[in-house]
Design an enzyme around this catalytic site. Sequence first.
Site, mmCIF file in Angstrom:
data_model
loop_
_atom_site.group_PDB
_atom_site.id
_atom_site.type_symbol
_atom_site.label_atom_id
_atom_site.label_comp_id
_atom_site.label_asym_id
_atom_site.label_seq_id
_atom_site.Cartn_x
_atom_site.Cartn_y
_atom_site.Cartn_z
ATOM 1 N N ASP A 182 0.842 -1.208 0.000
ATOM 2 C CA ASP A 182 0.000 0.000 0.000
ATOM 3 C C ASP A 182 0.874 1.255 0.000
ATOM 4 O O ASP A 182 0.371 2.374 -0.093
ATOM 5 C CB ASP A 182 -1.020 -0.001 1.144
ATOM 6 C CG ASP A 182 -0.379 -0.048 2.520
ATOM 7 O OD1 ASP A 182 0.866 -0.164 2.603
ATOM 8 O OD2 ASP A 182 -1.125 0.019 3.524
ATOM 9 N N SER A 183 2.199 1.061 0.064
ATOM 10 C CA SER A 183 3.126 2.183 -0.136
ATOM 11 C C SER A 183 2.890 2.831 -1.496
ATOM 12 O O SER A 183 3.323 3.964 -1.740
ATOM 13 C CB SER A 183 4.579 1.705 -0.032
ATOM 14 O OG SER A 183 4.811 0.587 -0.863
ATOM 15 N N ASP B 107 -1.055 -6.161 -0.367
ATOM 16 C CA ASP B 107 -1.343 -5.493 0.895
ATOM 17 C C ASP B 107 -2.833 -5.232 1.026
ATOM 18 O O ASP B 107 -3.458 -4.724 0.094
ATOM 19 C CB ASP B 107 -0.629 -4.124 0.910
ATOM 20 C CG ASP B 107 0.359 -4.001 2.043
ATOM 21 O OD1 ASP B 107 0.287 -4.790 2.993
ATOM 22 O OD2 ASP B 107 1.213 -3.100 1.957
ATOM 23 N N LYS C 75 -1.465 -9.423 2.854
ATOM 24 C CA LYS C 75 -0.686 -8.958 4.014
ATOM 25 C C LYS C 75 -1.530 -8.027 4.874
ATOM 26 O O LYS C 75 -2.215 -7.138 4.353
ATOM 27 C CB LYS C 75 0.581 -8.236 3.549
ATOM 28 C CG LYS C 75 1.391 -7.652 4.709
ATOM 29 C CD LYS C 75 2.822 -7.351 4.309
ATOM 30 C CE LYS C 75 3.055 -6.017 3.672
ATOM 31 N NZ LYS C 75 2.641 -4.860 4.486
ATOM 32 N N GLU D 116 -1.366 -5.662 8.639
ATOM 33 C CA GLU D 116 -0.483 -5.090 9.662
ATOM 34 C C GLU D 116 -1.054 -5.352 11.054
ATOM 35 O O GLU D 116 -2.271 -5.358 11.239
ATOM 36 C CB GLU D 116 -0.325 -3.584 9.430
ATOM 37 C CG GLU D 116 0.360 -3.251 8.122
ATOM 38 C CD GLU D 116 0.639 -1.758 7.945
ATOM 39 O OE1 GLU D 116 0.385 -0.980 8.891
ATOM 40 O OE2 GLU D 116 1.102 -1.383 6.855
ATOM 41 N N GLU E 266 9.300 -4.586 10.104
ATOM 42 C CA GLU E 266 9.708 -3.267 9.597
ATOM 43 C C GLU E 266 10.165 -2.354 10.741
ATOM 44 O O GLU E 266 9.508 -2.266 11.791
ATOM 45 C CB GLU E 266 8.533 -2.602 8.860
ATOM 46 C CG GLU E 266 8.888 -1.200 8.362
ATOM 47 C CD GLU E 266 7.902 -0.627 7.352
ATOM 48 O OE1 GLU E 266 6.946 -1.313 6.963
ATOM 49 O OE2 GLU E 266 8.111 0.537 6.947
#
Length: 296
Positions: free
Chosen positions: A54-55, A93, A123, A125, A192
Amino acid sequence: MSLTPIGEPRQKITVATLREKKQRHEPITCLTSYDFASARLVDEAGIDMVLVGDSLAMTMLGHENTLSITVDEMLHHVKAVRRGVKHALLVADMPYGSYQVDAQEGLRNATRFVKEGGAEVVKVEGGEKRVDLVRRLVEAEIPVAGHIGLTPQSVNLMGGYKVQGKSLAGVEQLIRDAVALDRAGVACLYLEGIPREAAALVTAEVSAPTIGIGAGPGCDGQVLVFHDLLNLTFGPTAKFVRRYGDVAAEITNAVQAYRADVLSRKFPSDAESYHLPKETQGALETVLERKRAMRR
Ligand code: KIV
């Protein structure tokens, strides 16, 4: 350790391959990718995992953080990357808001990434608080990647992008998060922005392969953001970024050269132009000659 030389035929990478690599202590390579062309290049270069992070909200769409990107916007990019990736494992993501409400909604959205986007892993978080979600996804046959430490979707709660797990309590929490996700069945675990010592401890503690970014060399694999690797970020980068190319300079040089050639009429040349077939040219000249004669 056996490394497939660049350019040689490759096996398809699966979640099982990642575990095998961890057991063999063979480093796992991962890069983000957000479109067809870059995905194809990354895949053909032999990278094991392609992450549609999602960056992309920041790198591709120019947003300040990752929070505003939607499932539909992510899917648009995942589909493009899917068309470029043949061998690498494709990880997508789940964006902020697509799994935080409840596990049911998380499952519904994850299913879209698999069915519509062709993702092989999704993915999410967060640590212990994601255990229920991870179990639900695994029960639904969807491999999940965890992501702990500096989780960019928590930017407002963290008060910025800050290295996590620096205190003893912080390291212990990281280990609890990692072990909980591992037991819930994650296929791999992204670490991260944490101290290298903490990442090495986590890596030794879990059976899932760990993929680090700003987490030091003790992880089972490494990931970088494509735009960081190639200097396409328009600003200072984090300490952990290593630049392997300067695509910004390449693009600027090429665009400036093109502009100069257009302004000086050096582009396009005769060889870069289409030509009329000889018979059409002959017929055209006859018509033009007739018109000139009538005007006289
Ligand atoms: O969105 C992303 O690119 C990521 C990586 C930095 C792990 O989550």
